[in-house]
Structure formats: structure tokens, C-alpha cells
Design a protein around this motif. Structure first.
Motif: not given
Length: 289
Positions: A49-51, A151-159
């Protein structure tokens, strides 16, 4: 728009993966055979993911707080003169161990372990350190995993939610054990406990502050790219624990971080995700070819 997307995606890929990134990507994703992880597993969702752009910067900042780990980076790493080369090698390791053929993943682990065996030195007080020390490896691991997950929790496409969060930590632990980490955390609660256990050892050394200043203020980037990079840096700093701010001389702006920075970070990661996802025209041309 398709042309803009393709050009932006190529530039981002070049920065992260290096000039020979396409060759490695073909081997990582194109070689048939067994993988360590399923393509839809939590580790694949997070690391693909981009996060990760935000999580990677946050991990670098957090890792500087261990004096022995930072000493090894300062004395043996080429981050000052080859920041992008170091980033490409790190991203390639993450990619091959997450997505690559099992044999290639193990070779990547073996190569890193061989490098760690050569990274030895002494602290200013004469205490020896070694990059192969399981305790130091454990710090690097938990700082990375906590950063990537946050980072994935805040900015991920599907946390990730629920049990998938523990599953992600457990999957990263499989790689950590192969690298030499003893008893890495296997749940989110264990990860938080491990980070807390390292707290008494952490402090900001002059080497840490130098590295942070380099990453934040002196990235080897053209002027046109620095605004976007600055947004990613601000998003990463906003995810740093409050207790790290003063030692590393990082700003603490809680209201702005929850509003302006988070909104801009969402736009930045969304743009990266858009640029690095082939558009319909690109998918059609690839299928036709």
C-alpha cells in the motif's frame, strides 16, 4: 491524465526501486512458485500500500532513538551519500520477502544476515556493538512493524481490523525470526509491550539528530519534488509518539496534525496510490500485448 499517471508512477518507482527496479520487480512478481505469504494476506495488503511511504519515514525516525543501532547506521551506512540506493535496497528486501518466490526471499534474508555479521564497532564509551545482535535486530523490527501498521491504519486504502492486525504482526515475525530476532512479537499487544520494554534504552544522540535533520531537511531531491516529500514527512512526524518529539527536536502540533496534516497526508498517499496503479488504458495495452 493517463500520460500524467504513467509518468508520475515511473518517477516514484524509480526513486523507490532504483534504476534496475523493473528487472527486480519482474523477478519478484513474475517468477512462478511458492511464496511465504498469500497475495491477499495482511502483510501483502500493508506492504503493497502507498501508506508505506509514510510508514517508512516514520520507521527511520523512530529507529534513530536506539544509540547502538544509530551508531551502526552512522558508521557503516551510506545514507548521507546514497540515500536513494539504501531506500531501494530496503524496499527490495520488503518486496521480495513479502511477494517473492520462497527461494528468493530466503536468499535475501541470507544476504542481509551476512552484511550484519560484518557490521561491528564500539560505542563512545568503548562498549562493543554488532548489527547481528538479536536485541538490536529486535528494536529495528518492532520500530518498523509499529510504523508500517500505524501508517496503514491512518492512510491505508483498506486498514486492517480485528484479527488481521494480529495476523500482520505474526507474519512479520516470521521474517524477523529468519533474520535472527529472538521471540519477536506475534500480536499487536505484544508489539506494544516490546516497544515499551525498549524505552529505557532510547535517547537522542548527536548522530540521531544528524540523521533526522538529513531525512527531514536535506533530502537529495529536486525542488519540484520537495513539497510532496514535505507532506509525507509531516504525516510521518505526526504519527511519532509524543515522547520522541523533544529528544529528536520534532514539532508537536496536535491540532494541526489531526486536521491539516492528516488531510494533506491522505491526499499525498492517495495520489501515490493512483499514480502507481495502472490505469485502464495501461491494463488494456498490457493485456493486448
Amino acid at each position: 491524465m493517463p500520460g500524467i499517471r504513467e509518468r508520475l508512477g515511473q518517477q516514484l518507482f524509480l526513486r523507490v526501486a532504483g534504476p534496475d527496479g523493473a528487472k527486480h520487480a519482474q523477478r519478484i512478481h513474475g517468477r512462478p512458485g511458492p511464496r511465504w505469504f498469500e497475495p491477499d494476506s495482511p502483510i501483502a495488503r500493508v506492504h503493497g500500500d502507498a501508506s508505506m511511504f509514510v510508514g517508512g519515514i516514520r520507521a527511520l525516525l523512530l529507529q534513530t532513538l536506539h544509540p547502538a543501532a544509530m551508531r551502526g547506521v552512522s558508521q557503516h551506512s551510506g545514507y548521507r551519500g546514497d540515500m536513494w540506493g539504501r531506500l531501494a535496497r530496503t524496499s527490495r528486501f520488503l518486496a521480495v520477502t513479502t511477494f517473492g518466490h520462497a527461494e528468493d526471499a530466503q536468499r535475501a534474508v541470507d544476504a542481509v544476515r551476512a552484511i550484519h555479521e560484518r557490521v561491528v564497532g564500539t560505542m563512545p564509551d568503548g562498549t562493543p556493538y554488532a548489527a547481528s545482535d538479536p536485541h538490536l535486530l529486535g528494536w529495528v523490527h518492532v520500530a518498523e512493524v509499529d510504523s508500517f501498521l500505524r501508517a496503514h491504519t491512518v492512510y491505508g486504502k483498506e486498514p486492517l481490523v480485528g484479527a488481521d492486525r494480529d495476523r500482520y504482526v505474526a507474519q512479520t515475525a516470521e521474517i524477523a525470526r529468519r533474520l535472527g530476532v529472538v521471540d519477536p512479537p506475534a500480536t499487536e499487544a505484544e508489539l506494544a509491550a516490546a516497544l515499551e520494554a525498549y524505552r529505557p534504552e532510547l535517547r537522542a544522540t548527536p548522530e540521531a539528530r544528524e540523521a533526522v535533520a538529513y531525512v527531514l531537511l536535506r533530502p537529495p531531491l529536486p525542488l519540484a519534488a520537495r513539497a510532496g516529500y514535505g507532506v509525507l514527512v509531516a504525516a510521518a512526524v505526526a504519527l511519532m509518539p509524543r515522547w520522541t518529539r523533544r529528544p529528536l527536536r520534532l514539532p508537536w502540533l496536535p491540532v494541526s496534525e489531526r486536521t491539516v496534516v492528516r488531510a494533506l497526508g491522505g491526499v499525498a498517499t492517495g495520489t501515490i496510490r493512483w499514480a502507481m496503479t495502472p490505469g485502464r488504458e495501461q491494463r488494456t495495452s498490457r493485456t493486448a500485448s
